[in-house]
Design a protein around this motif. Structure first.
Motif, PDB file in Angstrom:
ATOM      1  N   ALA A 182      53.632 -62.884  -9.027  1.00  0.00           N
ATOM      2  CA  ALA A 182      53.829 -63.945  -9.902  1.00  0.00           C
ATOM      3  C   ALA A 182      53.542 -63.922 -11.350  1.00  0.00           C
ATOM      4  N   PHE A 184      52.908 -61.119 -13.038  1.00  0.00           N
ATOM      5  CA  PHE A 184      53.603 -60.054 -13.553  1.00  0.00           C
ATOM      6  C   PHE A 184      54.832 -60.482 -14.174  1.00  0.00           C
ATOM      7  N   ALA A 185      55.552 -61.314 -13.205  1.00  0.00           N
ATOM      8  CA  ALA A 185      56.778 -61.994 -13.778  1.00  0.00           C
ATOM      9  C   ALA A 185      56.561 -62.895 -14.871  1.00  0.00           C
ATOM     10  N   ARG A 186      55.488 -63.539 -14.943  1.00  0.00           N
ATOM     11  CA  ARG A 186      55.082 -64.359 -16.017  1.00  0.00           C
ATOM     12  C   ARG A 186      54.960 -63.507 -17.355  1.00  0.00           C
ATOM     13  N   GLN A 188      56.730 -61.153 -18.048  1.00  0.00           N
ATOM     14  CA  GLN A 188      58.235 -60.699 -18.481  1.00  0.00           C
ATOM     15  C   GLN A 188      58.612 -61.965 -19.118  1.00  0.00           C
ATOM     16  N   THR A 189      58.640 -63.282 -18.489  1.00  0.00           N
ATOM     17  CA  THR A 189      59.467 -64.589 -18.891  1.00  0.00           C
ATOM     18  C   THR A 189      58.601 -65.620 -19.491  1.00  0.00           C
ATOM     19  N   PRO A 421      59.488 -58.513 -10.895  1.00  0.00           N
ATOM     20  CA  PRO A 421      58.386 -58.427 -11.597  1.00  0.00           C
ATOM     21  C   PRO A 421      57.437 -57.261 -11.895  1.00  0.00           C
ATOM     22  N   TYR A 446      58.936 -55.910  -4.978  1.00  0.00           N
ATOM     23  CA  TYR A 446      59.128 -56.717  -6.279  1.00  0.00           C
ATOM     24  C   TYR A 446      59.413 -55.967  -7.309  1.00  0.00           C
ATOM     25  N   SER A 771      61.104 -65.100  -8.328  1.00  0.00           N
ATOM     26  CA  SER A 771      61.442 -63.873  -8.012  1.00  0.00           C
ATOM     27  C   SER A 771      61.625 -63.365  -6.502  1.00  0.00           C
TER      28      SER A 771
END
Length: 811
Positions: A182, A184-186, A188-189, A421, A446, A771
């Motif tokens: 999560a 790593f997703a953060r 990006q977003t 992510p 992921y 994700s």
């Protein structure tokens, strides 16, 4: 590696380990304890066997490197202080019953409104939603619900749990992986998300993919200890030594037959084997021929007799010496104390002293879960005393989350879940079997591009282990192999050839991460050691995963997680007092290392994102597994106590056991933690006469067993759950597939298959609110992606690829 980040940990004993993992990797973890302290402080064992909030060795085992503050979240002043901390946090961990945080106004929707970048991790027995989301559980109940207990123990007795709580560990390590995915997703977003971990689902990994028996139409796994049935014949794996016992690994598979040849040759050298048939046997096909009933009990008897006689003449020290020097696939069964005092752990300085619960005394803790060349794990703080850091924490100036990104950042993608992510991360995967590939599967799910390299000449052992599609022992139908390698690119390659080596080096240039799980020294012999690879890619991250680590007198000890479990004290923690230890089901340490390997890779990638630095990681399965035994480890180093072979009994909870239900081999786990639950149990049984007899132990257990034996397991669990008593059937592999909660979590995925119309693999065990994991579409076949990898990734021409295939480089 995680030094910039702050974690608020509001969890209890279910989530304690997740916070400690993030803390060990450098995060500032603040334990938010309720008035009176975390319930984890009331879990034994205790220093000097004297209970107390500052004497719990469970707390001391899992709370180091963290700080403590007591806050009453329902009191206005403390609530304001908590919300101020939330505003500056990067992660939050909680393990309340589903819905409780929302009732307090502290659910994910509320806190993400305050801090949009917050990664909010929830750990619960069955997950946040579904038909069993509100069910109560304990360690025993979770191990039963997840299918592991049913498979552990003796055929003629009740299923067993490991007596040191394990369920929380499976969930907490999954939670740590989910938190970093999560994160790593953060990146990006700019947004956080909710990570939902189900302890039941996490435990299923420990069934070693036997959870797939029903959908694959495999014969259901049985609970057995000390051997296996092949073709209906018993093949012993446990033999008596002069001073204990030894476990023999599956040295009769295509990838392991050479180990049995070494063992038989050694027996001949010692004068125990003069049978020319045994000396000339093709052990690589032995198991398959037994399954086909070409070898029966009569033909197997000479080998069993030989091993019985050989091992009866040896002791544990002699066996371990032979294992290391001759590279044999077996292990002496060592007690936890023997492991802690071993030359191997001493050579690696594994036990780390820190201040303990008694003033002026230190405690030896399990050392780092992995060794990092640039950012070694440090034990900075001893476990905190209750509210120890209150003044320090509450007086600190407000901080913005370290993960906060300006919303105008052009790199940000505003679409929820638009990109996986880990998209853009490239992994060359030389792992094999389970502990390694299980970790890279989590990353592939992921978005990481994972090129998994295998060989047709030396098949992955997991291709030769059930469950199989349609109960047919075909290497392309092995459910475990398909599950750990789903979502990867499969490249079949002879890496021992000069051309194969050159191809690997080109993939090293492409990769961000290289993984390997060869025996220590093999990578160097192939010219694939970190020193060589980092010359090709200076910021490369490389991880080596082995049973004992890359150094120490036992570094040559090789094999599978069942053997590592034998030499790390797990055997004695799953057994009855009057029997030889059973040990936990399966290659147990593999299930633990898979998560720690994934966390190590993600943390190293996070460090590289900030610094540009790669590094080398030495991961020992045995050392990582000892963290799941940390309370017992600390009990030994501080109290000098070993509490092994206690069956299903528990020091704090009673009654506590797995009881028979109506039907053949049907069982239900019941765990009573307090007087209220005991009164509810007696009421459900309509046995008021038992109210004053809780302390009678075995007598009360017998009354419960007589009551459960006449009733259906589903009826019992529903009745007791409705009355607030943690209970669940010990699910066998068929019941696990049918469990409505597992179906709700969409644990089983049907995929296409080249040799069968379809097959089934397990899903990701992580549930992230934004994700979604990549859904596998097709089963992995040997060399399925050769052309894609060589053409698309390396840019090879069709002619060059054809030449490699013709030369036997692509296998």
């Amino acid at each position: 590696m995680l030094t910039p980040y702050r974690v608020l940990d509001l969890s209890d004993e279910q989530g304690l380990l997740c916070g400690q993992i993030l803390a060990d990797f450098g995060a500032d973890v603040i334990r938010i304890e309720p008035p009176g302290g975390s319930t984890a402080r009331r879990v034994g064992p205790f220093a000097g066997d004297e209970p107390g909030l500052e004497r719990s060795l469970y707390w001391w085992a899992y709370a180091r490197n963290t700080r403590s503050v007591v806050l009453d979240v329902e009191a206005p002043g403390d609530r304001e202080a908590l919300l101020a901390l939330v505003a500056g946090a990067d992660f939050l961990i909680e393990s309340a019953r589903p819905g409780r945080m929302a009732e307090l106004g502290l659910g994910y929707p509320e806190l993400s409104g305050l801090n949009p970048g917050l990664v909010y991790v929830s750990i619960s027995p069955f997950g946040q939603t579904g038909p069993k989301a509100d069910w109560l559980a304990s360690d025993l109940v979770s191990m039963a619900a997840g299918g592991h207990a049913f498979l552990t123990g003796e055929t003629d007795r009740a299923p067993l749990r490991v007596s040191v709580p394990q369920a929380h560990g499976h969930a907490a390590t999954d939670a740590a992986v989910g938190a970093l995915v999560a994160h790593f997703a953060r990146r990006q977003t700019g947004r956080g998300q909710h990570v939902d971990i189900s302890t039941q689902q996490s435990v299923t990994l420990a069934t070693m993919f036997r959870s797939l028996d029903a959908p694959l139409e495999e014969a259901p796994a049985r609970r057995i200890s000390g051997g296996v049935y092949l073709g209906g014949n018993w093949v012993s794996s446990r033999y008596a030594l002069r001073d204990g016992s030894v476990i023999v690994g599956p040295a009769w598979l295509p990838s392991t037959g050479h180990f049995m040849k070494r063992l038989v040759d050694w027996a001949a050298e010692l004068g125990f084997c003069a049978d020319p048939g045994l000396l000339a046997e093709d052990w690589s096909t032995y198991a398959l021929r037994m399954i086909r009933r070409e070898i029966g009990a009569e033909e197997h008897a000479p080998l069993d007799a030989l091993l019985t006689e050989l091992f009866a003449s040896l002791d544990k020290r002699e066996v371990m010496q032979a294992v290391v020097e001759r590279r044999l696939l077996l292990a002496p069964v060592l007690g936890l104390g023997e492991v802690i005092e071993s030359d191997q752990l001493k050579a690696r300085n594994f036990s780390v002293p820190l201040a303990g619960p008694v003033e002026g005394e230190t405690v030896g803790y399990p050392g780092p879960v992995a060794r990092f060349s640039r950012t070694p794990i440090e034990y900075r703080l001893p476990p905190p005393r209750l509210d120890e850091h209150r003044a320090e924490i509450l007086s600190e100036p407000a901080r913005p989350p370290a993960s906060a990104l300006p919303q105008s950042d052009s790199k940000l993608d505003p679409s929820p879940g638009a990109r996986p992510p880990l998209e853009g991360i490239k992994i060359l995967d030389l792992f094999w079997i389970l502990a390694g590939p299980g970790s890279t599967r989590m990353l592939a799910d992921y978005g990481a591009t994972v090129v998994h390299v295998e060989s047709g000449k030396h098949l992955d052992t997991l291709r030769a282990i059930p469950p199989y599609r349609f109960n047919n022992p075909h290497p392309e139908g092995a459910g475990g192999f398909q599950s750990v390698n789903a979502n990867k690119l499969d490249l079949s390659l002879d890496i021992h050839s000069p051309e194969g080596h050159d191809l690997v080096m080109e993939l090293v240039e492409w990769a961000d991460v290289v993984t390997e799980s060869f025996a220590p020294g093999v990578a160097a012999s192939l010219g694939l050691e970190y020193a060589a690879l980092s010359q090709v890619k200076s910021d490369l991250i490389m991880i080596s995963s082995s049973l004992m680590g890359q150094t120490g007198p036992w570094k040559s000890f090789s094999g599978f997680g069942n053997l590592a479990a034998s030499v790390t004290g797990y055997q004695g923690h799953a057994g009855w007092p009057d029997r030889l230890p059973s040990g936990p089901h399966g290659a147990y340490t593999d299930f633990i290392s898979a998560r720690y390997n994934a966390v190590a890779i993600l943390a190293a990638l996070e460090h590289r994102e900030r610094t540009g630095e790669g590094q080398y990681i030495d991961q020992s399965q045995a050392e990582a597994a000892l963290h799941f035994l940390a309370p017992a480890f600390v009990d030994y180093t501080f109290n000098g106590k070993l509490r092994e072979q206690v069956g299903n009994s528990d020091a704090e909870q009673s009654p506590h056991g797995i009881y028979p239900c109506a039907g053949e081999d049907r069982w239900v786990a019941i765990a009573v933690a307090n007087d209220d639950q005991y009164r509810a149990l007696c009421s459900a049984m309509d046995r008021p006469d038992l109210l004053a007899r809780r302390g009678e132990g075995a007598a009360v257990e017998g009354e419960i067993a007589a009551w459960t034996a006449e009733r259906d397991g589903e009826e019992i669990e529903a009745l007791l759950q409705a009355r607030g008593v943690p209970a669940h059937r010990a699910l066998d592999t068929v019941d696990l597939y049918a469990c409505p909660q597992m179906q709700h979590r969409e644990h089983y995925i049907d995929v296409g298959c080249d040799i069968y119309q379809s097959t089934t693999v397990e899903s990701s065990r992580l549930r992230l609110s934004e994700s979604r994991p990549r859904r596998p579409e097709k089963a992995v076949s040997l060399g399925r992606d050769n052309r894609y990898v060589l053409e698309t990734i390396l840019g090879y021409s069709p002619e060059k690829i054809a030449g490699l295939a013709e030369a036997g480089i692509l296998l």
